[in-house]
Design an enzyme around this catalytic site. Sequence first.
Site, PDB file in Angstrom:
ATOM      1  CD  GLU A   1      77.146   4.893   4.412  1.00  0.00           C
ATOM      2  OE1 GLU A   1      78.364   5.023   4.198  1.00  0.00           O
ATOM      3  OE2 GLU A   1      76.685   4.471   5.482  1.00  0.00           O
TER       4      GLU A   1
ATOM      5  CD  GLU B   1      73.248   3.560  10.269  1.00  0.00           C
ATOM      6  OE1 GLU B   1      72.936   4.741  10.550  1.00  0.00           O
ATOM      7  OE2 GLU B   1      74.395   3.235   9.947  1.00  0.00           O
TER       8      GLU B   1
END
Length: 378
Positions: A124, A128
């Site tokens: 991943e 964010e």
Amino acid sequence: MSRLAARLALGLCLATHVAAQTSTSCNPLHKTCPADPALGTTFDTTFNESTTQFDPSLFKVVAGEDLISFTSEGAELTISEQGQSVTVQTAFYVFFGQIEVLFKAATGQGIISTFNMLSDDLDEIDVEIMGGNTSYTSTNFYGWGNTSQFNTLYIPSTGGSWGTQGAMGAIHNYTVNWTPQSLQWIFDGQVVRTVANEPAGQWPQTPSYMKFGIWAGGDPSNPPGTIKWAGGETDYSKGPFTMTVQSIRMIDGHQNASSYTYGGNSGSWQSIDVAAGESAAYKAINHKQTTAIQNAEQKWNGLSTTAKIGIAAGVGGGFVIALIAFVFYCIKQRRAGRREKALADQEWEKQQSELVQYRHQMKRGYYAVSSSAPGRKF
Ligand SMILES: *[C@@H]1O[C@H](CO)[C@@H](O)[C@H](O)[C@H]1NC(C)=O
Ligand SMILES: *[C@@H]1O[C@H](CO)[C@@H](O)[C@H](O)[C@H]1NC(C)=O
Ligand SMILES: *[C@@H]1O[C@H](CO)[C@@H](O)[C@H](O)[C@H]1NC(C)=O
Ligand SMILES: *[C@@H]1O[C@H](CO)[C@@H](O)[C@H](O)[C@H]1NC(C)=O
Ligand SMILES: *[C@@H]1O[C@H](CO)[C@@H](O)[C@H](O)[C@H]1NC(C)=O
């Protein structure tokens, strides 16, 4: 009648269309999984008023389809109540490359605007943005979904291109440049983080799809740790909260790849088999079938009644004329698509030549160790 003929003619144009398939439910570390459909090319799209939806041959809207609208600024992803979220993901995978998302993050304490790269074995890469924090954005990565890893690095987002409202004030360019040697986050043209490669399980290195969206990390029903991470509890009375995605550009590290398959369970990039050929995504991008059918319908609707009657006149003759007209139209659309692509390719030639080098290295099994400085870990 002639409208039916038009549809039939376009149906012929569409005959080569293949819907993209994905498999995210199979973890190749533990079993043999189906191949991942590749992007295998460069994909560049701008969302605006003329966009009516996320093209289903390239994207899957997995949550909040009714919370999306298209405006002159971009695709607006809006949540206003507890329990709402919007998630859109690509129907294709890239295996290294450059991923660029231009967006304005949503405001609101605990509201997260995000984009991630995710692989079948849970590698991943994250960007964010906490809607309550105008001073920092967050970057992160994982290998094999191992949550004992703490790779978050907060990036200051004040002054310069950020102004005073940080990521929430305007559209910013969030780019991830991902090669077998290193992983880089480039925000508004500035390299803000570089992480050198590490072994499989510690560092993302497998074919990944892109996912973006908005959710409430600060929802009162979330675990206290999540709420704290998100920057505090969300107050829905301050909503609605909107993330605006203006455009996406993705350059697959492997061009002319049609699919990616894990050869074994090591989860290393060297174990990935790359099948050559035109991917389903490549076909969808270059043949522009969806646009052709919409434009043709608009054209038909825009015709004067006389013209419609003219076309509808002799059943046989009308059918043939419509058929020829629309097949011709299809060909024109494809040519236009190819011209656009040629321009985009030119612009990206520089980056691509870099990627080509990496591909050669991979083909020869050559593995250079990057000199990039690893990021500080928080
Ligand atoms: C939408 O974006 C496309 C591609 O950039 C552009 O050609 C078109 O004019 C835009 N349309 C509107 C309504 O802004
Ligand atoms: C913004 O995030 C940084 C990094 O986690 C943190 O130090 C700071 O306190 C946060 N500011 C607000 C207003 O939450
Ligand atoms: C998860 O990551 C931690 C920290 O890097 C490492 O010590 C641990 O061995 C990893 N666990 C697995 C199952 O890979
Ligand atoms: C976004 O940033 C990347 C990396 O700096 C750059 O290559 C790209 O041209 C930028 N995109 C736009 C639309 O400005
Ligand atoms: C793409 O792959 C196909 C299938 O292997 C091959 O025939 C073709 O020459 C390749 N095209 C390019 C541009 O590399």
